[in-house]
Design a protein around this motif. Structure first.
Motif, PDB file in Angstrom:
ATOM      1  N   ASN A   1       1.069   4.144  -2.865  1.00  0.00           N
ATOM      2  CA  ASN A   1       0.868   5.561  -2.532  1.00  0.00           C
ATOM      3  C   ASN A   1       2.052   6.406  -2.995  1.00  0.00           C
ATOM      4  O   ASN A   1       1.886   7.535  -3.514  1.00  0.00           O
ATOM      5  CB  ASN A   1       0.667   5.727  -1.032  1.00  0.00           C
TER       6      ASN A   1
ATOM      7  N   GLU B   1       1.973   6.784  -6.748  1.00  0.00           N
ATOM      8  CA  GLU B   1       0.932   7.733  -7.152  1.00  0.00           C
ATOM      9  C   GLU B   1       1.380   9.168  -6.894  1.00  0.00           C
ATOM     10  O   GLU B   1       1.098  10.081  -7.688  1.00  0.00           O
ATOM     11  CB  GLU B   1      -0.355   7.437  -6.372  1.00  0.00           C
TER      12      GLU B   1
ATOM     13  N   LYS C   1       0.829  -1.207   0.000  1.00  0.00           N
ATOM     14  CA  LYS C   1       0.000   0.000   0.000  1.00  0.00           C
ATOM     15  C   LYS C   1       0.858   1.249   0.000  1.00  0.00           C
ATOM     16  O   LYS C   1       0.573   2.222  -0.731  1.00  0.00           O
ATOM     17  CB  LYS C   1      -0.907  -0.019   1.233  1.00  0.00           C
ATOM     18  N   THR C   2       1.921   1.240   0.799  1.00  0.00           N
ATOM     19  CA  THR C   2       2.825   2.392   0.847  1.00  0.00           C
ATOM     20  C   THR C   2       3.518   2.597  -0.496  1.00  0.00           C
ATOM     21  O   THR C   2       3.685   3.739  -0.975  1.00  0.00           O
ATOM     22  CB  THR C   2       3.873   2.178   1.951  1.00  0.00           C
TER      23      THR C   2
END
Length: 378
Positions: free
Chosen positions: A348, A351, A344-345
Motif C-alpha cells: 500500500n 502504491e 500488505k502495508t
C-alpha cells in the motif's frame, strides 16, 4: 445339598441382569466371553479362576505372549492372565453393547458358568497369597493397617498374623466385603440375579469340565483343555486355624454362600486348637521361603511405585511439551499474520508513493519540512 454337589441352574429360574450392571460390578468388569463357542465365564478370585482363564484364552486362540507382555501389577506370568487390558475388547463382557449383553445373559445357546469355593478355605488362601505374601496392590491398600503382618519366619508367626486378621474382620465386618478376593461369592457373581447355566465348585472341578465340554460338542475345533493348577497356596488349610467365634461370625457373613452352594462350616471338635504337628512342620519348613518371597514382593511394590512416579513425571513432561508446542504454533500463526499485514502495508505504501497525488504534493511536503526546520532553529 452336599459340598460335592454341583449347582446347575435351569434356564428361566432367575431374573437375568440385562445390560444394567453398574460400573462397579465385578461381572461387568471381569467376565470373559468367547462368542465363537457361546461361552461366558465369571471369574471368582481364589476359586480356580486363574487356571480356567488360561484354558479360555486357549479356547479363544489367544497367544500366551499376549499376556506375557502385560505391564500390570501381577507378580507372576500366570497371574498376567488377569490383566484385562491384554484381552481384546470382544472377549470382555463389559465392552459389549447393552443389546449384546442382553443376548449373552438370556440366550439358551450360551453357556454362562462360574466356579466357587468353600468360603473358609477361600478366605485362608486369599489371606495367605495376598496379605501374608504382601502382593504389591495389597501393600498399597492395607500395609498401614494394624493387622498387616510383619515378618513370618515360623509356624507360630503365621498363626499369630492370621489371628490378628481374623480379629480385625470380626471387629469390622465391612472388611469382609472390602475386597473381592474374600468377599461373599454370591455378591461377586451376582447370583441369583444372573441366570447361570452352571455354577461349579473348585472341590469338584471335573464336573465343571464335563459341563463345558458337553456344551462345546456343538462347535467344531473347540477343545477345552483341563486347567493347570496355578496360584497354589503354599500353606495347607486346617480347621484349627479358626476358633468357634470365627466360625459363628463367618457362617453369618458367608451364609448365602454356604446355603446356595452347599457348603458346611468346619466341625467344632478341634476349632481354635494348635494345628496338627504335620501342619506345623510344613509351615516351619516353608515360612523362610515365604518370607523371602514377601521381601521380593515388597521390592516389586517399591519399583512399581517408582515406575508410577516416573510415568507421572513423563506424562507431565508430555503435557508440558504439548503446551509448548501449541504455544509455538500459535506464535508462528501470529507471526504469519503480522508478516501478511506488513507485506500488505508495504504494498500500500509503495502504491501511494507511486501515485500522481504523491508526486504532485511533493513541493508542499518539501516546503513543510523547511518550515519545521526554521521553527526548530528559533
Amino acid at each position: 445339598m452336599t459340598q460335592e454337589k454341583q449347582i446347575d441352574t435351569a434356564p428361566g429360574q432367575q431374573k437375568a441382569m440385562i445390560g444394567k450392571a453398574q460400573s462397579s460390578s465385578h461381572v461387568l468388569q471381569r467376565a470373559i466371553v468367547v462368542e465363537r463357542v457361546r461361552v461366558m465365564f465369571t471369574p471368582v478370585p481364589k476359586a480356580g479362576c486363574t487356571s480356567v482363564l488360561w484354558s479360555l484364552a486357549e479356547l479363544a486362540r489367544l497367544q500366551e505372549k499376549l499376556f506375557a507382555e502385560s505391564a500390570g501389577r501381577e507378580v507372576t506370568r500366570a497371574l498376567a492372565i488377569h490383566d484385562l487390558g491384554r484381552w481384546p475388547d470382544p472377549f470382555r463382557f463389559g465392552e459389549r453393547s447393552p443389546e449384546e449383553r442382553e443376548e449373552i445373559l438370556k440366550s439358551e445357546e450360551w453357556l454362562r458358568f462360574t466356579v466357587v469355593r468353600h468360603p473358609f478355605r477361600r478366605l485362608w488362601s486369599a489371606w495367605q497369597s495376598k496379605i501374608l505374601l504382601a502382593e504389591p496392590q495389597f501393600i498399597a491398600r492395607y500395609s498401614e493397617e494394624p493387622w498387616w503382618p510383619g515378618p513370618a519366619r515360623s509356624a507360630s508367626d503365621v498363626l499369630k498374623a492370621f489371628r490378628q486378621f481374623m480379629d480385625a474382620l470380626r471387629a469390622d465386618p465391612e472388611l469382609v466385603r472390602a475386597d473381592v478376593h474374600w468377599a461373599p461369592q454370591v455378591a461377586v457373581i451376582e447370583h441369583p440375579s444372573i441366570n447361570y447355566s452352571h455354577i461349579g465348585q473348585v472341590e469338584e472341578m471335573g464336573a465343571t469340565l464335563d459341563a463345558v465340554r458337553e456344551h462345546l460338542r456343538s462347535f467344531k475345533a473347540a477343545e477345552f483343555t483341563e486347567p493347570a493348577r496355578a496360584n497354589v497356596s503354599s500353606l495347607p488349610y486346617a480347621n484349627e486355624l479358626f476358633t468357634e467365634e470365627d466360625v459363628r461370625f463367618l457362617s453369618e457373613m458367608y451364609a448365602d454362600d454356604m446355603n446356595d452352594f452347599g457348603y458346611e462350616p468346619p466341625p467344632g471338635d478341634s476349632l481354635g486348637e494348635t494345628p496338627p504337628a504335620s501342619w506345623m512342620a510344613v509351615a516351619d519348613t516353608v515360612t523362610p521361603a515365604l518370607e523371602e518371597l514377601r521381601l521380593r514382593h515388597e521390592r516389586v511394590a517399591d519399583l512399581q511405585l517408582l515406575l508410577k512416579g516416573r510415568e507421572q513425571k513423563a506424562r507431565e513432561a508430555e503435557r508440558s511439551r504439548k503446551r509448548e508446542k501449541a504455544l509455538r504454533r500459535e506464535e508462528h500463526r501470529r507471526n504469519q499474520r503480522l508478516q501478511k499485514r506488513l507485506r500488505k502495508t508495504t504494498v500500500n505504501l509503495q502504491e501511494m508513493r507511486n501515485s500522481r497525488t504523491w508526486r504532485y504534493t511533493a513541493p508542499l511536503r518539501k516546503a513543510g519540512a523547511q518550515v519545521r526546520r526554521l521553527r526548530r532553529k528559533r
